[in-house]
Design a protein around this motif. Sequence first.
Motif, short mmCIF file in Angstrom:
data_model
loop_
_atom_site.label_atom_id
_atom_site.label_comp_id
_atom_site.label_asym_id
_atom_site.label_seq_id
_atom_site.Cartn_x
_atom_site.Cartn_y
_atom_site.Cartn_z
N TYR A 23 -5.93 -0.25 -9.02
CA TYR A 23 -5.27 0.26 -7.83
C TYR A 23 -5.23 -0.81 -6.75
CZ TYR A 23 -4.61 2.95 -3.53
OH TYR A 23 -4.14 3.39 -2.33
N TYR A 24 -6.37 -1.50 -6.56
CA TYR A 24 -6.48 -2.49 -5.48
C TYR A 24 -5.59 -3.70 -5.73
CZ TYR A 24 -10.20 0.63 -4.29
OH TYR A 24 -10.91 1.76 -3.98
N LYS A 25 -5.45 -4.11 -7.00
CA LYS A 25 -4.57 -5.25 -7.33
C LYS A 25 -3.11 -4.86 -7.09
CE LYS A 25 -2.92 -8.99 -9.27
NZ LYS A 25 -2.57 -10.09 -8.42
N ALA A 26 -2.74 -3.64 -7.50
CA ALA A 26 -1.37 -3.18 -7.28
C ALA A 26 -1.07 -3.10 -5.79
CB ALA A 26 -1.16 -1.83 -7.95
N ARG A 27 -2.00 -2.56 -5.02
CA ARG A 27 -1.83 -2.44 -3.56
C ARG A 27 -1.71 -3.83 -2.92
NH1 ARG A 27 -4.66 -2.21 1.21
NH2 ARG A 27 -4.07 -0.54 2.63
N ALA A 28 -2.60 -4.74 -3.33
CA ALA A 28 -2.58 -6.10 -2.78
C ALA A 28 -1.26 -6.79 -3.12
CB ALA A 28 -3.76 -6.90 -3.30
N LEU B 263 3.62 -0.03 3.24
CA LEU B 263 3.08 1.06 2.43
C LEU B 263 3.33 2.40 3.10
CD1 LEU B 263 -0.29 -0.51 1.23
CD2 LEU B 263 1.94 -0.56 0.11
N ARG B 264 3.56 3.41 2.26
CA ARG B 264 3.76 4.77 2.75
C ARG B 264 2.43 5.35 3.23
NH1 ARG B 264 6.89 4.79 -2.19
NH2 ARG B 264 5.12 5.67 -3.31
N GLN B 265 2.51 6.39 4.03
CA GLN B 265 1.32 7.08 4.52
C GLN B 265 0.60 7.70 3.34
OE1 GLN B 265 2.09 10.02 7.52
NE2 GLN B 265 0.19 11.07 7.14
N VAL B 266 -0.72 7.63 3.37
CA VAL B 266 -1.54 8.21 2.32
C VAL B 266 -1.86 9.65 2.69
CG1 VAL B 266 -3.75 8.06 1.11
CG2 VAL B 266 -2.54 5.98 1.74
N GLY B 267 -1.81 10.53 1.75
CA GLY B 267 -2.17 11.92 1.98
C GLY B 267 -0.99 12.76 2.38
N PRO B 268 -1.24 14.03 2.53
CA PRO B 268 -0.14 14.95 2.86
C PRO B 268 0.37 14.71 4.27
CG PRO B 268 -2.23 16.11 2.87
CD PRO B 268 -2.51 14.72 2.38
N THR B 269 1.63 14.95 4.45
CA THR B 269 2.23 14.80 5.77
C THR B 269 2.41 16.18 6.40
OG1 THR B 269 4.44 14.85 4.84
CG2 THR B 269 3.46 12.69 5.19
N THR B 270 2.38 16.24 7.68
CA THR B 270 2.58 17.49 8.39
C THR B 270 4.08 17.70 8.57
OG1 THR B 270 0.50 17.19 9.56
CG2 THR B 270 2.06 18.74 10.53
N PRO B 271 4.59 18.88 8.21
CA PRO B 271 6.02 19.13 8.39
C PRO B 271 6.39 19.18 9.87
CG PRO B 271 4.89 21.13 7.68
CD PRO B 271 3.88 20.02 7.65
N TYR C 186 7.84 0.99 -6.59
CA TYR C 186 7.22 1.61 -5.42
C TYR C 186 8.30 2.11 -4.45
CZ TYR C 186 4.18 2.35 -1.39
OH TYR C 186 3.51 2.92 -0.32
N GLU C 187 9.31 1.30 -4.23
CA GLU C 187 10.39 1.68 -3.33
C GLU C 187 11.21 2.84 -3.89
OE1 GLU C 187 12.30 -2.09 -2.58
OE2 GLU C 187 10.92 -2.53 -0.91
N ASP C 188 11.16 3.02 -5.22
CA ASP C 188 11.84 4.16 -5.85
C ASP C 188 10.99 5.42 -5.81
OD1 ASP C 188 14.12 2.69 -6.38
OD2 ASP C 188 13.60 2.29 -8.48
N GLY C 189 9.75 5.32 -5.28
CA GLY C 189 8.93 6.51 -5.09
C GLY C 189 7.65 6.59 -5.88
N ALA C 190 7.39 5.64 -6.78
CA ALA C 190 6.14 5.67 -7.55
C ALA C 190 4.95 5.45 -6.62
CB ALA C 190 6.16 4.59 -8.63
N THR C 191 3.83 6.08 -6.96
CA THR C 191 2.62 5.88 -6.17
C THR C 191 1.90 4.63 -6.65
OG1 THR C 191 1.18 7.13 -7.66
CG2 THR C 191 2.32 8.39 -5.93
N ILE C 192 0.99 4.14 -5.84
CA ILE C 192 0.22 2.95 -6.22
C ILE C 192 -0.61 3.25 -7.47
CG2 ILE C 192 -1.56 1.31 -5.51
CD1 ILE C 192 -0.53 1.64 -2.63
N THR C 193 -1.16 4.44 -7.56
CA THR C 193 -1.95 4.83 -8.74
C THR C 193 -1.08 4.80 -9.99
OG1 THR C 193 -3.38 6.20 -7.35
CG2 THR C 193 -3.38 6.66 -9.72
N GLU C 194 0.13 5.32 -9.89
CA GLU C 194 1.06 5.31 -11.03
C GLU C 194 1.42 3.87 -11.41
OE1 GLU C 194 3.37 9.51 -10.08
OE2 GLU C 194 4.18 7.65 -9.31
N LEU C 195 1.65 3.05 -10.41
CA LEU C 195 2.00 1.64 -10.68
C LEU C 195 0.86 0.89 -11.34
CD1 LEU C 195 3.86 0.82 -7.36
CD2 LEU C 195 4.88 1.27 -9.59
N ALA C 196 -0.35 1.13 -10.89
CA ALA C 196 -1.51 0.46 -11.48
C ALA C 196 -1.61 0.79 -12.96
CB ALA C 196 -2.78 0.87 -10.75
#
Length: 119
Positions: A43-48, A57-65, A26-36
């Motif tokens: 997804y919920y077990k990986a997140r927990a 946890l990183r922000q979910v969704g697109p970020t504003t530049p 996760y710290e290397d950039g994988a998403t929770i979905t990828e990790l699950a």
Amino acid sequence: MTDPGDSDARGEGRELEVDAELVRAYEDGATITELAARFGMTYYKARASLITAGVELRQVGPTTPSAPPGLVEAYLGGANIHDVAKRFGLSFGVARRMLLQNGVRLRPKGGGPKDGDRS
């Protein structure tokens, strides 16, 4: 024979390894979905597991530049959000979020009180 109190007998040793790998990935950039998917969990077990491990946890969704130079100044100089958005080639929503991210206090819709509305 394995002692019932041994962590390996209950699978906790492997669980700790998975948690450490999960955190590292996760710290290397994988998403929770990828990790699950990678670790065979929901997804919920990986997140927990990440939260339990103390991971922020990183922000979910697109970020504003970041706002382009001059956007905030244009708004503070009196332009409305629609004008600022058009001038900088942005949608209204993106321009608004950029202003908010820069700590700008937005004016009320309509530009503020009219001459006869001052109380």
